[in-house]
Each structure stands twice: as C-alpha cells, then as structure tokens.
Design an enzyme around this catalytic site. Structure first.
Site, PDB file in Angstrom:
ATOM      1  N   PHE A 128       0.836  -1.198   0.000  1.00  0.00           N
ATOM      2  CA  PHE A 128       0.000   0.000   0.000  1.00  0.00           C
ATOM      3  C   PHE A 128       0.868   1.243   0.000  1.00  0.00           C
ATOM      4  CE2 PHE A 128      -4.508   1.196   0.912  1.00  0.00           C
ATOM      5  CZ  PHE A 128      -5.087   0.183   0.190  1.00  0.00           C
ATOM      6  N   GLN A 176      -7.704  14.830   3.403  1.00  0.00           N
ATOM      7  CA  GLN A 176      -7.006  14.002   2.425  1.00  0.00           C
ATOM      8  C   GLN A 176      -7.734  13.956   1.089  1.00  0.00           C
ATOM      9  OE1 GLN A 176      -6.422   9.484   2.915  1.00  0.00           O
ATOM     10  NE2 GLN A 176      -4.382  10.354   3.010  1.00  0.00           N
ATOM     11  N   HIS A 223      -7.798  11.838  -2.127  1.00  0.00           N
ATOM     12  CA  HIS A 223      -7.351  10.549  -2.657  1.00  0.00           C
ATOM     13  C   HIS A 223      -7.059  10.742  -4.141  1.00  0.00           C
ATOM     14  CE1 HIS A 223      -7.158   6.343  -3.751  1.00  0.00           C
ATOM     15  NE2 HIS A 223      -7.272   5.987  -2.499  1.00  0.00           N
ATOM     16  N   LEU A 268     -14.489   6.115  -5.513  1.00  0.00           N
ATOM     17  CA  LEU A 268     -13.097   5.730  -5.238  1.00  0.00           C
ATOM     18  C   LEU A 268     -12.618   4.529  -6.053  1.00  0.00           C
ATOM     19  CD1 LEU A 268     -10.564   5.855  -3.331  1.00  0.00           C
ATOM     20  CD2 LEU A 268     -11.821   4.346  -1.797  1.00  0.00           C
ATOM     21  N   GLU A 280      -6.499   2.402  -3.625  1.00  0.00           N
ATOM     22  CA  GLU A 280      -5.043   2.402  -3.727  1.00  0.00           C
ATOM     23  C   GLU A 280      -4.514   1.000  -4.033  1.00  0.00           C
ATOM     24  OE1 GLU A 280      -3.179   5.224  -1.095  1.00  0.00           O
ATOM     25  OE2 GLU A 280      -2.026   3.579  -0.242  1.00  0.00           O
ATOM     26  N   ARG A 287      -0.599   9.511  -0.369  1.00  0.00           N
ATOM     27  CA  ARG A 287      -1.701  10.129  -1.107  1.00  0.00           C
ATOM     28  C   ARG A 287      -1.535  11.625  -1.298  1.00  0.00           C
ATOM     29  NH1 ARG A 287      -6.464   6.596   1.859  1.00  0.00           N
ATOM     30  NH2 ARG A 287      -5.890   4.654   0.828  1.00  0.00           N
ATOM     31  N   HIS A 338     -11.371  12.608   0.468  1.00  0.00           N
ATOM     32  CA  HIS A 338     -11.528  11.219   0.880  1.00  0.00           C
ATOM     33  C   HIS A 338     -11.615  11.053   2.392  1.00  0.00           C
ATOM     34  CE1 HIS A 338     -11.224   6.922   0.623  1.00  0.00           C
ATOM     35  NE2 HIS A 338     -10.063   6.860   1.236  1.00  0.00           N
ATOM     36  N   ARG A 372      -2.795  10.825   6.340  1.00  0.00           N
ATOM     37  CA  ARG A 372      -3.006   9.448   6.749  1.00  0.00           C
ATOM     38  C   ARG A 372      -2.474   8.486   5.692  1.00  0.00           C
ATOM     39  NH1 ARG A 372      -6.821   5.448   5.646  1.00  0.00           N
ATOM     40  NH2 ARG A 372      -8.075   6.803   4.330  1.00  0.00           N
TER      41      ARG A 372
END
Lengths: 596, 388
Positions: A117, A231, A233, A243, A246, A286, A354, A389
């Site tokens: 990730f 955030q 994304h 979405l 990721e 991100r 996000h 994050r």
C-alpha cells in the site's frame, strides 16, 4: 418525551462504533449499551472502504517500520506515543477480526495474505479482495448480534449532547421513522460518526458523512484538532468522486498523463524502475500523488473528460484474471459507471476528498476534554494520522481504538457518579424545541440545496490540494456569510416521520460549523505540511513555529478561535520526508546515523 | 462535448402517511445526461423540484445497500441504474415490493433485520483459538466455498423479487438464507446443526418454489436461490438420514415476523407484473398437462380392462384431430417444462468445482439438455427396434 437510561451510549454504528460496542459488552456484560445510528449499521460508510487494513505480519517487517512509515507519512504531526500503541495492537485486532469470521484473502497455505500500500515500506495490508471495509463492517455488525447487552437504535438521528455538572450524561435523539424524540441518559457517550467529507463537492464519501458527531462535541467546547488536514485521494472517478482503491496501485497499476508518461517521477517519487517498489512512484503517499496531479493539470498534461481533467490509471499489466480476483468491485464500477473494461483500457481518474485527518481532540485512551465523552474513528483525532493518513491505517484504527474507546467508556460508566443530573430533562426539552423550531419556521428565504452547494464550492476553492492565504480568507468569509444565511433556511416539509428535508437542514448546520473549523485552522497554519500545502510564501514545513496541533474552539455565532497544542515526540525526530530514491537514501543515512 | 440535455418524465409513487390515505403517482420532468443514475435523478427532484420527497441513500456505488427500489417494475439499486436506459419512456420509481411503505420510497426493514438477527449470523468457531495463536487456517479453495454468499449487501432486492415472501412473511427468504448458508459453508464454523433447524422448519427453505427471480435481481452475484436450493438438499438429507444434532446445541429461536409500520400493498395479480413471474407461472402450469396426459393414459388402461371395443374407441379418439392436438400441446408443454427444469438446475445444486474453477451455469444446463436428448433418442431407438 421517551426517556431511556443506559450505561454507555454510542453514536454511530460503523466500524468504530460497532467495535466499541462489542468491547464495552465484553468488558462488563452487566452494562447496558445503547448503539445509535442514523442508518442501519451496514449502511455506514465503513462499508465503502476498499483496499485493506494494516497489521505487521511478514518476518522481515517490524513494528518499528510501521511506526516510521506512519509518523513520516503524517509529516511528524502524529502523537508518537499513540502511534506506538497503535502499531503494537493492529495485528492482534486483525486476528480478532479473523476469529469473528472476516473473510480475509488467503495464501495457498491457508494463512492470511497481505498486499502493498502507498507510503508503506513493506507489505502489511490485510485485505478481503477490494471490499475490505464491507467485509469488516458486516463481520462486526453480525458479531455484535451475539451480545444481548447491546441495544440498537437503528435510524435514530442524534441532535445534541446532554452536558451538565461538567460532564457528558447523554444525548437527545430523534427516531427518523416517527419524528419522536428520545432522551438517552448515559454515563458515558462515545462519538463514532465518521468524517465530514461531504462539506466538499467531489468526494468519495457517502451521503451520510456529514460531520454530525464532530459538531456535537465542538458545540460543547471540545476542540476540533488538525481540521485543516483533509485528504485528497489521488484516484477517483471524475464527476462523482467514487473511489478506485489504492490497492489498484498496490497490485501493480500505474498512473500516466496524457502522453502515457509516468509523471510521478517528476515529483520526487522516482525513478520509475524497477517496478513495483515500495514507498515510491505510484506507492507514494496520497498527499504527494494528489499534489503531483495538481502540477500536471497546471502544465496542461492531463486529459479532458466531460467531468473535468484526469490522468489515467492503467491496470492492463495485471491481466484480466488478476483484476477479477483482487479488484472485482473496481472492475464492475469502471464498467457500469464509465463503460470501461480496465483489463483493456486505462481508467480516467482525478483526486477527490476522501478523509478527514483531524477531528474531535482525544487522548490516547479516546477520552475528550469533556468527562464522559469519548470519540473514535474518523470523527476523532487520536493522533495517529498527523498531517496525512497512510492508506490502510484507518480500518486498523477503527478496531484498535474502537476497543480502547469501548473499554474506557465502560470503565467510566462504572466509576462515575451513578445518579444523573436532574437538569437533563430540561436540557433535552431545550434541544427538542430548537430542532422543532427549525422545522416549523415559516417564511425562510434560503434553500438547503443552495447553501450546501455554495459551501462545497467555497471549500473546494479555499481548502483544496494547494492553498493560498487570499483564497482561504475568502472561504472563511463565505462560510460566515453562509452561517448567517442559514438562520433563514427553509424546511418545506413539515411532517414528523421520515422528514429528510428537516434532517438535511440539521446536517447542513453541522457541516457549516465543521467547515469553518477546517478553513480557519488552514488559514492559521502558515507553513506547508502533509495535506496542507500553501503556495503563498509558506511552501516549506516550519517546525519552529508549527510543529503544533491546531485546535479549533467553538465560539457560538462567531468564528472559531484557533489555538495551538503540543505534539508528542517519542523516538522519531522530525526529518526530511522523502520517497522514491531520495527516501531510500534518507533512510540509509538515518540508519547509518543511528549506528554511529 | 457538452451535449444538449434531454428531458425525461419520472413518475414517483409518493406516499406520506400523515396526509395521504394511499400511495399516488407524482410526475416530474427532469433534464439528464448519459451518466446520470436514477439516484441522481431523485436527488435532482429533491434539490430542485420537491424537497419533501424521501428515500434512503448513501454510498452511490452499490455497496451500502440503502437505495433499493422498484425501478420500472424491477427491484434495483437506484445508484446502479441509469436514466439513459429508460429514455424515452417514463421512468417509474416505487418503493420496494413486499415491504410495508413507511413513506415515499422508504420501506420498513424491521422484518428483514429481525430474520437476519435470528439465524446466528456470526462465526461459532469449530476450534476455539486464542488471539496469540493467530488466525485459523483457511485455503483459498475453502474460502471460495462461501465467498459468494458473504457478498450480500442486505439491499433486500431479493425479497422484493420473491412472491413467496410477498404472500407469506413467515418465509425466511432468500437473502437471510444466503447468509445462513455463508456461515454453514465456512470451514471455520461449527454451528451448522443448529442453523439447520431453521432451514428444516416450516418457514425455512421449503417455502421456496424455485421462482429464481431473486438471483436475477441480485446486484452482487450472491445467487440466493442457489443457497436456498442447496439447503433443500441438505434438509432432505437431514430428514432421511436423521440430523446429527450436537447434544449441547442450543435451540434456535423461531424465525420472527416483525411487521414494521406502513402501507401494505395487495399481492393480487402479482404474477402479471413481470415477465419472470409469467414464465414461472407458465412453467408451473405445464405440470397440469403432465397430469392431464397421465389421466389420458389411465383412461386407456380402463378402456383396455372393459373390452376390445372400448379400447379401440380410445385408440380412435387418440387418432382424432382433438387427440392429436392434445398430443402436440402436451409435447410442447413437456419440452418447455424439461427446458425450464434444466435451466434452473445450476441453482439447485452445490457449486461444481473442476480443477479449482466453478463450472458455469450454462455448461450445467446444456449438459443436462444434452443428456436428456441422448437418453430420449436411445429409448426411442430401443422401442423402435423392439417394435420392428
């Protein structure tokens, strides 16, 4: 008005609320637990999380790696003692989810599998295909049915907290079906209502994500912490903002611009080869990826779609079978909504809002500054995300801190004075009167949809991927104007039951105040850190003046006051935050320094 | 790039119990483009035309299960259906069938939730492990056995597709049975015997008449009809072989019927509402011709017993135009019945896994058809050779 007495009341029945309810029920089966949510538990937005949840398992991984990835990913604005507790408990909680039946994806030998990730040095993301949040939420909901002490109040909307004698003693809720009010007296209250992403326009968040719980606590004097960190994304559907996880990149997908060029290498994330490489290129964090998109757009190297500019997420190298096994939801979404088969054609994507890194300020035990009030999950700022994050830390957070919040709230319920204040009925009646006044008001000139649209637009302009003082100030001004206009908002629907017009008006009130906390926190942070990037002379991180939390304090009709709070640093001193080859180099020199 | 917006009529069945005696249709005209979902159409109505319209929604990506409704008479998720597919007709939207309507497009979910809670929808570990012992082992193949049934988003479309549930709310229904099956099939679970009590009960699988429409409308490929029908086999096995009920098994609660508040729509004429139901009724009614043909053969037997002239009369009736017509109709009915039987076969059997891959439904159906044709031909040849 109906009155219910309980020990622990939990607002929100998504992942965090359910985990807290189970923990409280296990801590002391004699406690009464009231679990309230404005939707049925499995409709909560945890359901839409796709990629996975972090927990160290591989032999060459370590808690220290997870700690370092998280703290540097958060640009050193994390509470490091809390991060230490977090990484030490993630794996245990993931195993707990497995024992409760969560269908984690497996390796051939029967052990659980992990995937790579963004921003994570080593594979440690547990997953259930690309529906990890869905499976975790349903597992938690179904498991919660085992505990008879958990009484659910499905489709109850919480209007206000009951605070008297310096402590939180319950809440007032509305049964959506009937429009009847219920006063819940509780010895502890846990807020677990999720984020506030719907204050923006293009967002991955579902319609329920309106920051209700943040506003509830904020209005009673609890600080909203680090709200400027929102955030974006990097890979979302243009227009709707839906979405594309990721995990698309974790499985090997790449991002290219209009020329087919892997543009991330131009923004300190390269070199592009060999691929895949952790903490580099498409597996960068991100904030950096969304910022790279912004620059590409300025340079005119994005493609145009009817819904705006985009870059391309190319999954073709994965092959159809692998996409079907690991990313079936993504594949279905691309085909349904965009008519694109990702096995044949790259998917146009762009950043969208996000996640709210900030939230209700709580300590490492999820306790807020108001005795009896706890918060957990996206609505809270427990301190693990800092300024940005990392993907797969939030689903892990729900479990790790859901358990903490449930246990702490249970402990408080047993030890606090058992009697409730006599003032609660009057407080409840006041909150009820205010809610009804909004609905019954005649002659309002402002429409909910118009105010909401203007709020979303101004937030996008002022609190986007890159920010400037002028634009943020304009957004602050606009929000003050919208709050003033909100006083003449019109609720057309006058009925009691299922009055969603009324509920949306109440939500809009919450949203405007949360948006204000975001915009003012952003304006006051005169530096660039993580997801807060300024282009007006404050482009660098400023650890001397701003290695501090922003605390937004509610001041009624006035704009919030922003004060600063200290950041706990235990073992990671702020350093250069670098990815790709530069990151590897920085890490080597750090390790070298440690050995000196 | 910005094509001119087209207009479509959206007819929404409105119902506000505080002022309406019963539901009534309201029509709105809205502009749309090609990527507008039905949910976005409803949002347009609420934001621009009539803010009193109520419906549930949240995720917009077919995973939260909130926005199930009847769209053009078919149970579907509003976020997963697109306005363009209904243009230029009027887009008709109603609350989910078979549930009481609380208001507008909102139905009472109490009964579904009550049933879901009643089936022990959680893992009762076969082997209790401590957390420090790590995870249970489960191979990808073992996971595959229940993965599909764990994909249910509780959107309740399958209940709106199930006429048996519509007529009898005691029936546990497709979605909850799929969830029950999900835990029974999980290699880590040990509470199968307890759950089988519910499967075997009156309101368990035997209420299902294999209409199969539930699986057609499922947005997640869960195939609840398959879960229900596999459990008919399991239940029959339990009945004939005796259930291996664990001695310490706790009795399961009854499947509750929790009628939520709201306007209950009549079921009369349900089968004319939808081509799938019409095909189902046709399939069931072909069984009548099988019975009639059995009576014809019985009449032949009776006439044989009562003498040669009676038998010859029967034979000549068979050769008459009416007799021939009956044969043609009966043959057609039986061919259709056989076809529908093979068509539904994949839903009635446990998943067939060959070399790690699931055999496709079409392969099963056509294998069945092939076997039937081959055996018919063989029988025909044997009779032919015996006769000549």
């Amino acid at each position: 008005m109906e009155i219910v007495e309980t020990d622990v009341a939990i607002v929100g029945a998504g992942g965090a609320g359910l985990r807290a309810a189970i923990a409280a029920a296990e801590a002391d089966p004699s406690l009464k637990i009231a679990l309230l949510s404005k939707v049925y538990p499995m409709r909560s937005h945890t359901v839409a999380a796709e990629g996975g949840a972090a927990g160290v398992v591989l032999p060459h991984d370590s808690l220290e790696h997870h700690f370092n990835d998280t703290v540097s990913g958060g640009d050193w604005l994390c509470e490091q003692d809390v991060v230490e507790y977090f990484v030490a408990n993630c794996t245990r909680e993931m195993v707990q989810m497995e024992h409760w039946g969560c269908p984690w994806s497996r390796k051939d030998d029967g052990h659980i599998n992990v995937r790579a990730f963004g921003g994570m040095k080593i594979e440690r993301t547990w997953f259930a295909a690309d529906q990890t949040g869905f499976h975790m939420l349903h597992t938690l909901f179904q498991t919660s049915i085992k505990y008879p002490s958990i009484e659910r109040f499905d489709e109850y909307f919480v209007l206000d907290l009951m605070v008297d004698d310096g402590r939180c003693q319950g809440l007032l809720a509305l049964q959506i079906r009937t429009g009847k009010f219920v006063l819940i007296k509780a010895r502890s209250v846990i807020i677990a209502t999720g984020g506030a992403g719907r204050v923006f326009r293009q967002s991955t968040n579902g319609g329920v994500v309106t920051g209700d719980g943040m506003a509830l606590a904020y209005r009673h004097g609890v600080a909203l912490r680090d709200m400027e960190f929102v955030q974006y994304h990097p890979t979302c559907m243009p227009g709707t903002g839906l979405l594309f996880t990721e995990a698309c990149r974790g499985e090997g997908g790449i991002l290219v611009n209009r020329d087919g060029y892997r543009f991330l290498q131009d923004y300190g994330l390269g070199p592009p080869d060999p691929w895949p490489r952790k903490k580099a290129m498409e597996l960068g964090p991100r904030d950096r990826l969304s910022q790279a998109f912004w620059h590409e757009e300025r340079k005119g190297r994005t493609i145009d779609t009817p819904q705006g500019t985009a870059v391309l997420l190319d999954l073709r190298a994965l092959g159809r079978a692998h996409i079907q096994e690991r990313l079936p939801l993504i594949s279905d979404m691309a085909q349904r909504f965009m008519g694109i088969d990702p096995a044949d054609t790259p998917i146009p994507v762009r950043p969208a809002v996000h996640y709210t890194m900030g939230g209700i300020g709580v300590d490492g035990l999820c306790a807020s500054s108001l005795p009896g009030l706890y918060a957990v999950g996206e609505c809270a700022s427990v301190g693990i995300h800092g300024a940005n994050r990392l993907g797969s830390n939030s689903l892990a957070e729900l479990c790790v801190f859901g358990k903490v919040a449930g246990e702490q709230a249970a402990r408080h319920a047993r030890t606090c004075p058992p009697a409730f204040s006599s003032a609660l009925e009057a407080l409840g009646a006041g909150a009820r009167r205010r809610a009804l006044a909004l609905r019954k008001r005649e002659g309002g000139s402002e429409r909910i949809a118009v105010l909401r649209r203007e709020m979303a637009l101004t937030m996008e302009r002022g609190c986007g991927i890159y920010r400037s003082g002028d634009e943020m100030a304009a957004t602050c001004e606009k929000l003050a104007e919208l709050r003033a206009r909100y006083h003449s908002v019109r609720v057309d629907d006058k009925s009691d039951g299922w009055n969603t017009d009324w509920l949306q008006a109440i939500e809009l009130g919450f949203q405007l105040e949360v948006a204000q906390a975001m915009a003012h926190s952003a304006l006051n942070r005169r530096e660039s850190r993580g997801a807060h990037q300024r282009i007006d002379g404050y482009a660098e991180r400023d650890d001397i003046n701003f290695l501090t939390h922003s605390l937004a304090m509610y001041r009624g009709e006035d704009e919030p006051e922003i004060v600063h709070g200290s950041v706990t640093i235990t073992k990671s001193k702020p350093a250069l935050r670098a990815y790709g080859a530069a990151g590897e180099h920085a890490e080597q020199s750090l390790t070298g320094a440690a050995h000196d | 790039m910005t094509e001119p917006l087209k207009l479509i009529q959206v007819e929404v069945l409105r119902y506000r119990p505080e002022q309406d005696e019963k539901p009534y249709p309201a029509t709105y005209t809205i502009p749309f483009n090609d990527d507008m979902s039905v949910l976005e159409a409803l949002q347009y109505i609420k934001e621009e035309l009539d803010s009193t319209l109520s419906y549930r929604w949240s995720c917009r990506m077919a995973i939260c299960g909130s926005c199930g409704m009847m769209i053009d008479g078919v149970p579907a998720l509003a976020c997963h259906s697109f306005v363009r597919d209904y243009y230029p007709r009027t887009l008709r939207v109603e609350a989910l069938d078979h549930f009481p309507v609380e208001r507008d497009l909102v139905v009472a979910a109490d009964d579904f939730i009550g049933k879901l809670e009643s089936i022990k929808p959680y893992l009762v570990a076969r082997e209790v492990r401590r957390l420090d012992q790590g995870e249970h082992l489960q191979t990808p193949v073992e996971r595959e056995h229940y993965a599909q049934f764990s994909a249910c988003i509780n959107c309740m479309l399958c209940y709106a597709a199930c006429p048996q549930y519509g007529m009898n709310h005691e029936f546990i229904g497709p979605g909850v049975m799929a969830l029950l099956h999900r835990y029974n099939e999980d290699s880590r679970d040990g509470a199968r015997e307890q759950r089988m009590e519910l499967v075997n009960a009156e309101e368990g699988v035997w209420n299902c008449t294999a209409v199969g429409y539930c699986s057609q409308v499922c947005p997640k490929g869960v195939d609840p009809a398959n879960a229900v029908n596999i459990n008919k086999i399991n239940s029959a096995r339990d009945f004939f072989l005796g259930s291996a009920r664990a001695p310490d098994a706790l009795p399961m609660p009854e499947v509750p019927v929790v009628n939520g508040p709201g306007y209950v729509r009549p079921m009369a004429g349900w089968w004319r509402k939808n081509p799938s139901f019409i095909r189902y009724m046709l399939r069931e009614s072909t069984a009548l011709l099988v019975a009639i043909y059995a009576l014809v053969l019985l009449a032949g037997l009776a006439s044989l017993a009562s003498g040669e002239s009676a038998y010859n009369g029967w034979l000549s009736w068979l050769a008459s135009p009416a007799g021939s017509a009956l044969h043609v109709v009966a043959l057609a009915a039986m061919l259709y019945h056989s076809w529908s039987w093979f068509e539904i076969m994949p839903k009635t059997m446990p998943p067939l896994i060959v070399r790690g891959k699931r055999v496709a439904a079409g392969v099963i159906t056509w294998s069945g058809v092939g076997a039937a044709v081959a055996s018919t031909l063989a029988l025909f040849l044997i009779v032919w050779s015996l006769a000549s």
